[in-house]
Motif scaffolding. Structure first.
Motif, PDB file in Angstrom:
ATOM      1  N   LYS A 192     -10.056   7.263  -3.407  1.00 23.18           N
ATOM      2  CA  LYS A 192      -9.240   8.304  -4.040  1.00 23.18           C
ATOM      3  C   LYS A 192      -8.876   7.914  -5.469  1.00 23.18           C
ATOM      4  N   ILE A 193      -8.589   6.628  -5.694  1.00 23.20           N
ATOM      5  CA  ILE A 193      -8.302   6.164  -7.059  1.00 23.20           C
ATOM      6  C   ILE A 193      -9.485   6.474  -7.965  1.00 23.20           C
ATOM      7  N   ALA A 194     -10.669   6.068  -7.538  1.00 21.46           N
ATOM      8  CA  ALA A 194     -11.873   6.286  -8.353  1.00 21.46           C
ATOM      9  C   ALA A 194     -12.103   7.769  -8.614  1.00 21.46           C
ATOM     10  N   GLU A 195     -11.966   8.582  -7.595  1.00 19.67           N
ATOM     11  CA  GLU A 195     -12.231  10.011  -7.746  1.00 19.67           C
ATOM     12  C   GLU A 195     -11.181  10.691  -8.613  1.00 19.67           C
ATOM     13  N   THR A 196      -9.929  10.267  -8.506  1.00 17.37           N
ATOM     14  CA  THR A 196      -8.869  10.809  -9.355  1.00 17.37           C
ATOM     15  C   THR A 196      -9.128  10.502 -10.830  1.00 17.37           C
ATOM     16  N   LEU A 197      -9.776   9.380 -11.091  1.00 13.32           N
ATOM     17  CA  LEU A 197     -10.086   8.977 -12.473  1.00 13.32           C
ATOM     18  C   LEU A 197     -11.438   9.517 -12.943  1.00 13.32           C
ATOM     19  N   GLY A 198     -12.019  10.417 -12.193  1.00 14.42           N
ATOM     20  CA  GLY A 198     -13.274  11.041 -12.599  1.00 14.42           C
ATOM     21  C   GLY A 198     -14.514  10.302 -12.149  1.00 14.42           C
ATOM     22  N   GLY A 199     -14.358   9.318 -11.275  1.00 13.32           N
ATOM     23  CA  GLY A 199     -15.503   8.541 -10.810  1.00 13.32           C
ATOM     24  C   GLY A 199     -16.450   9.343  -9.947  1.00 13.32           C
ATOM     25  N   LYS A 200     -17.727   9.047 -10.101  1.00 13.90           N
ATOM     26  CA  LYS A 200     -18.790   9.676  -9.312  1.00 13.90           C
ATOM     27  C   LYS A 200     -19.567   8.584  -8.601  1.00 13.90           C
ATOM     28  N   ILE A 201     -19.874   8.803  -7.334  1.00 10.48           N
ATOM     29  CA  ILE A 201     -20.665   7.816  -6.582  1.00 10.48           C
ATOM     30  C   ILE A 201     -22.082   7.814  -7.129  1.00 10.48           C
ATOM     31  N   ILE A 202     -22.546   6.628  -7.486  1.00  6.13           N
ATOM     32  CA  ILE A 202     -23.909   6.518  -7.999  1.00  6.13           C
ATOM     33  C   ILE A 202     -24.819   5.694  -7.094  1.00  6.13           C
ATOM     34  N   LYS A 203     -24.191   4.977  -6.133  1.00  8.88           N
ATOM     35  CA  LYS A 203     -24.997   4.087  -5.313  1.00  8.88           C
ATOM     36  C   LYS A 203     -24.232   3.708  -4.052  1.00  8.88           C
ATOM     37  N   GLN A 204     -24.981   3.470  -2.994  1.00  8.37           N
ATOM     38  CA  GLN A 204     -24.434   2.896  -1.777  1.00  8.37           C
ATOM     39  C   GLN A 204     -25.072   1.525  -1.633  1.00  8.37           C
ATOM     40  N   LEU A 205     -24.283   0.538  -1.223  1.00  8.21           N
ATOM     41  CA  LEU A 205     -24.760  -0.836  -1.232  1.00  8.21           C
ATOM     42  C   LEU A 205     -24.282  -1.565   0.018  1.00  8.21           C
ATOM     43  N   ALA A 206     -25.180  -2.292   0.673  1.00  8.25           N
ATOM     44  CA  ALA A 206     -24.796  -3.097   1.831  1.00  8.25           C
ATOM     45  C   ALA A 206     -24.279  -4.442   1.342  1.00  8.25           C
ATOM     46  N   GLN A 207     -23.012  -4.710   1.606  1.00  9.08           N
ATOM     47  CA  GLN A 207     -22.415  -6.011   1.321  1.00  9.08           C
ATOM     48  C   GLN A 207     -22.533  -6.872   2.574  1.00  9.08           C
ATOM     49  N   ARG A 208     -22.134  -8.138   2.473  1.00 10.09           N
ATOM     50  CA  ARG A 208     -22.209  -9.016   3.641  1.00 10.09           C
ATOM     51  C   ARG A 208     -21.374  -8.512   4.809  1.00 10.09           C
ATOM     52  N   LYS A 209     -20.173  -8.035   4.530  1.00  8.90           N
ATOM     53  CA  LYS A 209     -19.256  -7.655   5.596  1.00  8.90           C
ATOM     54  C   LYS A 209     -19.042  -6.153   5.745  1.00  8.90           C
ATOM     55  N   TYR A 210     -19.517  -5.368   4.798  1.00  9.91           N
ATOM     56  CA  TYR A 210     -19.235  -3.933   4.848  1.00  9.91           C
ATOM     57  C   TYR A 210     -20.206  -3.175   3.949  1.00  9.91           C
ATOM     58  N   HIS A 222       0.845  -1.198   0.000  1.00  5.27           N
ATOM     59  CA  HIS A 222       0.000   0.000   0.000  1.00  5.27           C
ATOM     60  C   HIS A 222       0.878   1.246   0.000  1.00  5.27           C
ATOM     61  N   GLY A 223       0.402   2.289  -0.646  1.00  7.70           N
ATOM     62  CA  GLY A 223       1.098   3.567  -0.628  1.00  7.70           C
ATOM     63  C   GLY A 223       2.097   3.773  -1.756  1.00  7.70           C
ATOM     64  N   HIS A 224       2.220   2.797  -2.638  1.00 10.00           N
ATOM     65  CA  HIS A 224       3.176   2.909  -3.744  1.00 10.00           C
ATOM     66  C   HIS A 224       2.503   3.228  -5.081  1.00 10.00           C
ATOM     67  N   LYS A 225       1.199   3.454  -5.051  1.00 12.74           N
ATOM     68  CA  LYS A 225       0.402   3.795  -6.232  1.00 12.74           C
ATOM     69  C   LYS A 225       0.276   2.658  -7.244  1.00 12.74           C
ATOM     70  N   PHE A 226       0.546   1.415  -6.811  1.00 13.27           N
ATOM     71  CA  PHE A 226       0.357   0.269  -7.702  1.00 13.27           C
ATOM     72  C   PHE A 226      -1.120   0.107  -8.051  1.00 13.27           C
ATOM     73  N   GLY A 227      -1.990   0.318  -7.080  1.00 11.23           N
ATOM     74  CA  GLY A 227      -3.423   0.191  -7.316  1.00 11.23           C
ATOM     75  C   GLY A 227      -3.920   1.192  -8.342  1.00 11.23           C
ATOM     76  N   ARG A 228      -3.504   2.423  -8.207  1.00 11.69           N
ATOM     77  CA  ARG A 228      -3.931   3.455  -9.161  1.00 11.69           C
ATOM     78  C   ARG A 228      -3.439   3.124 -10.561  1.00 11.69           C
ATOM     79  N   GLU A 229      -2.177   2.713 -10.670  1.00  9.81           N
ATOM     80  CA  GLU A 229      -1.624   2.369 -11.974  1.00  9.81           C
ATOM     81  C   GLU A 229      -2.397   1.213 -12.616  1.00  9.81           C
ATOM     82  N   ALA A 230      -2.726   0.207 -11.831  1.00  7.76           N
ATOM     83  CA  ALA A 230      -3.453  -0.947 -12.362  1.00  7.76           C
ATOM     84  C   ALA A 230      -4.869  -0.575 -12.794  1.00  7.76           C
ATOM     85  N   VAL A 231      -5.590   0.137 -11.936  1.00  8.49           N
ATOM     86  CA  VAL A 231      -6.966   0.513 -12.269  1.00  8.49           C
ATOM     87  C   VAL A 231      -6.984   1.428 -13.490  1.00  8.49           C
ATOM     88  N   GLU A 232      -6.091   2.400 -13.535  1.00  9.63           N
ATOM     89  CA  GLU A 232      -6.047   3.307 -14.681  1.00  9.63           C
ATOM     90  C   GLU A 232      -5.737   2.548 -15.970  1.00  9.63           C
TER      91      GLU A 232
END
Length: 102
Positions: A72-90, A34-44
């Motif tokens: 933050k990854i989603a928002e940096t890529l222009g993502g907008k929240i469209i829904k909130q959803l209850a999952q089993r654990k979160y 975490h913290g190395h921006k691997f996630g952002r690079e992969a998602v982008e």
């Protein structure tokens, strides 16, 4: 995902439900990386591929509500929240990332 120099396993990422009306991107990065921006690079990279090669107009990114790094990854890529959803654990928020906002 693997580190290019060491070949160390970093995590997983992928595109899912590509033939549905709600194609999604997902990611998991091991905690030590975490913290190395691997996630952002992969998602982008996946989103760029989905828009350019698969001609998708939008893609959805479900994220645990408390996962601020992924949000933050989603928002940096222009993502907008469209829904909130209850999952089993979160609680999750669903981001929509449009071809024209990324």
């Amino acid at each position: 995902m693997r580190d290019q120099s060491s070949r160390e396993f970093i995590g997983l990422c992928g595109l899912h439900r590509l033939k549905s009306e709600a194609p999604t991107v997902g990611i998991w990065v091991k905690e030590q990386q975490h913290g190395h921006k691997f996630g952002r690079e992969a998602v982008e990279s996946l989103i760029t591929f989905a828009f350019a090669e698969l001609r998708l107009e939008q893609i959805y990114y479900p994220v645990a509500e408390e996962n601020w790094a992924s949000r933050k990854i989603a928002e940096t890529l222009g993502g907008k929240i469209i829904k909130q959803l209850a999952q089993r654990k979160y609680m999750a928020v669903i981001y929509e990332i449009s071809r024209y906002s990324a």
